[in-house]
Scaffold this motif. Structure first.
Motif, PDB file in Angstrom:
ATOM      1  N   LEU A  90     -12.766   1.386 -13.507  1.00  0.00           N
ATOM      2  CA  LEU A  90     -12.245   1.598 -12.155  1.00  0.00           C
ATOM      3  C   LEU A  90     -12.277   0.294 -11.361  1.00  0.00           C
ATOM      4  N   VAL A  91     -13.385  -0.429 -11.480  1.00  0.00           N
ATOM      5  CA  VAL A  91     -13.534  -1.691 -10.762  1.00  0.00           C
ATOM      6  C   VAL A  91     -12.540  -2.729 -11.278  1.00  0.00           C
ATOM      7  N   SER A  92     -12.509  -2.918 -12.589  1.00  0.00           N
ATOM      8  CA  SER A  92     -11.609  -3.927 -13.156  1.00  0.00           C
ATOM      9  C   SER A  92     -10.147  -3.542 -12.953  1.00  0.00           C
ATOM     10  N   GLY A  93      -9.855  -2.236 -12.964  1.00  0.00           N
ATOM     11  CA  GLY A  93      -8.488  -1.780 -12.752  1.00  0.00           C
ATOM     12  C   GLY A  93      -7.991  -2.140 -11.363  1.00  0.00           C
ATOM     13  N   PHE A  94      -8.851  -1.998 -10.368  1.00  0.00           N
ATOM     14  CA  PHE A  94      -8.471  -2.357  -9.003  1.00  0.00           C
ATOM     15  C   PHE A  94      -8.293  -3.855  -8.874  1.00  0.00           C
ATOM     16  N   PHE A  95      -9.259  -4.626  -9.371  1.00  0.00           N
ATOM     17  CA  PHE A  95      -9.156  -6.080  -9.258  1.00  0.00           C
ATOM     18  C   PHE A  95      -7.894  -6.602  -9.944  1.00  0.00           C
ATOM     19  N   ARG A  96      -7.600  -6.036 -11.116  1.00  0.00           N
ATOM     20  CA  ARG A  96      -6.416  -6.471 -11.852  1.00  0.00           C
ATOM     21  C   ARG A  96      -5.139  -6.171 -11.057  1.00  0.00           C
ATOM     22  N   ALA A  97      -5.063  -4.970 -10.481  1.00  0.00           N
ATOM     23  CA  ALA A  97      -3.877  -4.578  -9.707  1.00  0.00           C
ATOM     24  C   ALA A  97      -3.727  -5.458  -8.464  1.00  0.00           C
ATOM     25  N   LEU A  98      -4.846  -5.751  -7.813  1.00  0.00           N
ATOM     26  CA  LEU A  98      -4.808  -6.579  -6.608  1.00  0.00           C
ATOM     27  C   LEU A  98      -4.360  -7.999  -6.953  1.00  0.00           C
ATOM     28  N   GLU A  99      -4.859  -8.521  -8.050  1.00  0.00           N
ATOM     29  CA  GLU A  99      -4.498  -9.875  -8.466  1.00  0.00           C
ATOM     30  C   GLU A  99      -3.026  -9.953  -8.859  1.00  0.00           C
ATOM     31  N   GLU A 100      -2.497  -8.893  -9.471  1.00  0.00           N
ATOM     32  CA  GLU A 100      -1.089  -8.887  -9.856  1.00  0.00           C
ATOM     33  C   GLU A 100      -0.193  -8.851  -8.619  1.00  0.00           C
ATOM     34  N   PHE A 101      -0.593  -8.102  -7.603  1.00  0.00           N
ATOM     35  CA  PHE A 101       0.154  -8.072  -6.350  1.00  0.00           C
ATOM     36  C   PHE A 101       0.116  -9.451  -5.698  1.00  0.00           C
ATOM     37  N   ASP A 102      -1.059 -10.046  -5.654  1.00  0.00           N
ATOM     38  CA  ASP A 102      -1.216 -11.361  -5.045  1.00  0.00           C
ATOM     39  C   ASP A 102      -0.395 -12.407  -5.793  1.00  0.00           C
ATOM     40  N   LEU A 103      -0.287 -12.280  -7.101  1.00  0.00           N
ATOM     41  CA  LEU A 103       0.468 -13.240  -7.902  1.00  0.00           C
ATOM     42  C   LEU A 103       1.958 -13.193  -7.560  1.00  0.00           C
ATOM     43  N   VAL A 104       2.485 -11.988  -7.344  1.00  0.00           N
ATOM     44  CA  VAL A 104       3.893 -11.859  -6.948  1.00  0.00           C
ATOM     45  C   VAL A 104       4.116 -12.580  -5.622  1.00  0.00           C
ATOM     46  N   LEU A 105       3.194 -12.412  -4.686  1.00  0.00           N
ATOM     47  CA  LEU A 105       3.313 -13.079  -3.392  1.00  0.00           C
ATOM     48  C   LEU A 105       3.174 -14.592  -3.536  1.00  0.00           C
ATOM     49  N   TYR A 106       2.234 -15.009  -4.359  1.00  0.00           N
ATOM     50  CA  TYR A 106       2.018 -16.444  -4.581  1.00  0.00           C
ATOM     51  C   TYR A 106       3.278 -17.112  -5.131  1.00  0.00           C
ATOM     52  N   ASN A 107       3.909 -16.483  -6.103  1.00  0.00           N
ATOM     53  CA  ASN A 107       5.125 -17.046  -6.690  1.00  0.00           C
ATOM     54  C   ASN A 107       6.236 -17.149  -5.650  1.00  0.00           C
ATOM     55  N   ALA A 108       6.314 -16.146  -4.768  1.00  0.00           N
ATOM     56  CA  ALA A 108       7.327 -16.170  -3.715  1.00  0.00           C
ATOM     57  C   ALA A 108       7.048 -17.306  -2.732  1.00  0.00           C
ATOM     58  N   VAL A 109       5.786 -17.482  -2.360  1.00  0.00           N
ATOM     59  CA  VAL A 109       5.409 -18.552  -1.439  1.00  0.00           C
ATOM     60  C   VAL A 109       5.732 -19.912  -2.048  1.00  0.00           C
ATOM     61  N   ARG A 110       5.416 -20.067  -3.310  1.00  0.00           N
ATOM     62  CA  ARG A 110       5.686 -21.343  -3.999  1.00  0.00           C
ATOM     63  C   ARG A 110       7.181 -21.635  -4.072  1.00  0.00           C
TER      64      ARG A 110
END
Length: 199
Positions: A90-110
């Protein structure tokens, strides 16, 4: 007891978990903010990323891990009695999902930054080839790139939805009485914040 062991003992004591109710209101507050990012990231992915690194998100990792530990704690000790493996997922599943969302935003910012840098460079070149005052020319030729130009909004929305779902699964492990009291605490905090903002 040797001095070194005394130091280690103090460290271990600090690492012991606080009562569950210490963490839950903060996690609920982070959940509220996370759910509202769908109105932010579509136009300002940089702001969305900043919001994920401040306020209730500041200590989110520690708070989430604490919830995971309590989820695998015996019911008699105030936990949910889940198998440790399930709680960790449950913990790793949330962190993974949050990081994947953040990565999409990071790529857009870049991508937006690269587009802005290119536009600025082209504007400078154009201004240098004109007879007008350079500063005036640069101001007239300035091009502002949409900060969400490279954002896949559908992909970001899908990643955000998964992150919220994963967090809800972890929150669902919190005992009902603790969850109810934590919601009351958060509501009081929100009311005080709203009252202060209205002054």
């Amino acid at each position: 007891m040797p001095v070194a062991l005394q130091g280690m003992d103090r460290y271990v004591k600090r690492k012991k978990l606080d009562p569950l109710e210490t963490y839950v209101p903060l996690v609920l507050e982070a959940r509220e903010r996370l759910a509202t990012l769908d109105t932010v990231f579509v136009t300002a992915p940089t702001v969305a990323r900043q919001l994920m690194r401040s306020g209730p998100f500041s200590g989110l990792r520690d708070n989430i891990r604490a919830l995971g530990q309590y989820a695998s704690t015996a019911v008699a000790e105030g936990g949910s009695g889940l198998p440790e493996k399930d709680a960790q997922q449950l913990v790793s599943g949330f962190f993974r999902a949050l990081e994947e969302f953040d990565l999409v935003l990071y790529n857009a910012v870049r991508e937006a930054k690269a587009a802005q840098d290119k536009a600025d460079k082209e504007a400078r070149k154009k201004s240098e080839g004109e007879d007008e005052d350079e500063e005036k020319s640069e101001m007239s030729e300035a091009v502002v790139i949409d900060p969400a130009i490279g954002l896949d909004k559908d992909a970001a929305a899908a990643k955000l939805a998964v992150a919220v779902q994963q967090l809800d699964k972890l929150i669902a492990t919190v005992p009902e009485d603790v969850l109810a009291r934590s919601r009351e605490v958060l509501e009081k905090v929100n009311r005080k914040a709203a009252a202060a903002a209205a002054l």
